[in-house]
Design an enzyme around this catalytic site. Structure first.
Site, mmCIF file in Angstrom:
data_model
loop_
_atom_site.group_PDB
_atom_site.id
_atom_site.type_symbol
_atom_site.label_atom_id
_atom_site.label_comp_id
_atom_site.label_asym_id
_atom_site.label_seq_id
_atom_site.Cartn_x
_atom_site.Cartn_y
_atom_site.Cartn_z
ATOM 1 C CG ASP A 90 -2.181 0.815 1.021
ATOM 2 O OD1 ASP A 90 -2.324 1.434 -0.052
ATOM 3 O OD2 ASP A 90 -3.036 0.830 1.918
ATOM 4 C CB THR A 116 -10.934 -6.778 -2.656
ATOM 5 O OG1 THR A 116 -10.120 -7.729 -1.928
ATOM 6 C CG2 THR A 116 -12.325 -7.345 -2.848
ATOM 7 C CD GLU A 121 -2.989 -4.709 -2.397
ATOM 8 O OE1 GLU A 121 -2.454 -5.097 -1.336
ATOM 9 O OE2 GLU A 121 -4.236 -4.587 -2.520
ATOM 10 C CG ASP A 195 -6.395 10.408 12.729
ATOM 11 O OD1 ASP A 195 -5.474 9.785 12.164
ATOM 12 O OD2 ASP A 195 -6.203 11.230 13.644
ATOM 13 C CG ASP A 203 -8.354 -10.385 6.678
ATOM 14 O OD1 ASP A 203 -7.876 -10.771 5.611
ATOM 15 O OD2 ASP A 203 -7.672 -10.181 7.697
#
Length: 281
Positions: A90, A116, A121, A195, A203
């Protein structure tokens, strides 16, 4: 189970706690051990599945074993749906070994039906950067061409029309009409930013998308609204509880930020829709 699924779960890791804590202890399942478990299921002839769901993996041989098992299960049930969260990294960096990338790209994604990825990615798997919504649509089309009929980019850096307190997610679903022609539904979802750092949200998202695409197989808009609304309710409940425990002005700790799953059972079963998806052309 809550949404009407009987689940056989195989833990790819058996840890004392998740890795968001300072310390963890435990074992990692090897490809051989996964194969032994699958063989046991097969010997009893109870390997008839409608769905397979996979997430974080650190080992190439384990991932290749998953692909072999999925392909075998699909031969037994051609309608099986494989939902894959291709966990690679990420915000511009990978947090799995580099050698997993070609396995995901060349072996896993081609057998997946629903994926997903986050923006990083999706860019990594297609080799194309996303800086506009048009780019994102092109990337989702490239991912479709690799195999999956349903792609949801769970988070992106695209600017939200609702301001900088929201992030943009995008989804795309291909359908084959009875006459053999293809149609694609694409949606954009604006999601409120929170935040805090949670563990397990990816998951939960993949599991919810599996469940809601099962209930709404030809309506990605509704499946996404249900999925993102569940996420909103669980995260809001978790963050409220965490701040309550931490006290005013203090940042919640990892144990305080454990997702409030049991307390959110009713929302998981029947979420009030708080996140609307916009159909994009």
């Amino acid at each position: 189970m809550v949404l009407g699924f009987e689940v056989d779960s195989i833990n790819s890791v058996q840890f004392s706690n998740h890795t968001g804590y300072s310390h963890w202890k435990g074992q990692v399942l090897t490809a051989d051990e996964l194969h032994v478990l699958y063989e046991g299921i097969k010997l009893n002839n109870v390997h008839q599945y409608d769905y397979v769901l996979t997430g974080y993996t650190r080992d190439t041989s384990f991932l290749e074993m998953v692909v072999d098992i999925v392909q075998e299960l699909k031969r037994a049930n051609p309608n099986l749906v494989y939902v894959c969260d291709p966990v690679l990294g990420d915000h511009g960096s990978m947090y799995v070994p580099q050698n997993l990338y070609p396995v995901y790209k060349n072996k896993v994604v081609p057998v997946a039906d629903i994926i997903t990825p986050n923006q990083f990615e999706a860019e990594l798997l297609t080799g194309k950067n996303i800086s506009t919504e048009k780019d994102a649509v092109e990337v989702m089309d490239l991912l479709h061409a690799m195999g999956p009929d349903t792609v949801v980019i769970t988070s992106s850096d695209l600017p939200s029309r609702l301001g900088d307190r929201f992030l943009v997610s995008l989804g795309s679903q291909r359908h084959v009409r009875p006459d053999g022609s293809r149609t694609t539904q694409r949606v954009r979802i604006e999601v409120p930013k929170v935040d805090a750092v949670f563990v397990g949200t990816g998951d939960l998202f993949a599991a919810m998308l599996l469940a809601w695409t099962h209930h709404y197989p030809n309506d990605l808009k509704m499946a996404c609204e249900k999925t993102f609304s569940v996420m909103h309710h669980v995260i809001q409940r978790t963050i409220s509880y965490a701040h309550e425990l931490a006290g005013p002005g203090r940042r919640p700790s990892p144990p305080q930020l454990e997702l409030r799953m049991v307390q959110s059972k009713a929302d998981i079963e029947d979420p009030a829709i708080v996140t609307e998806a916009t159909v994009i052309s």
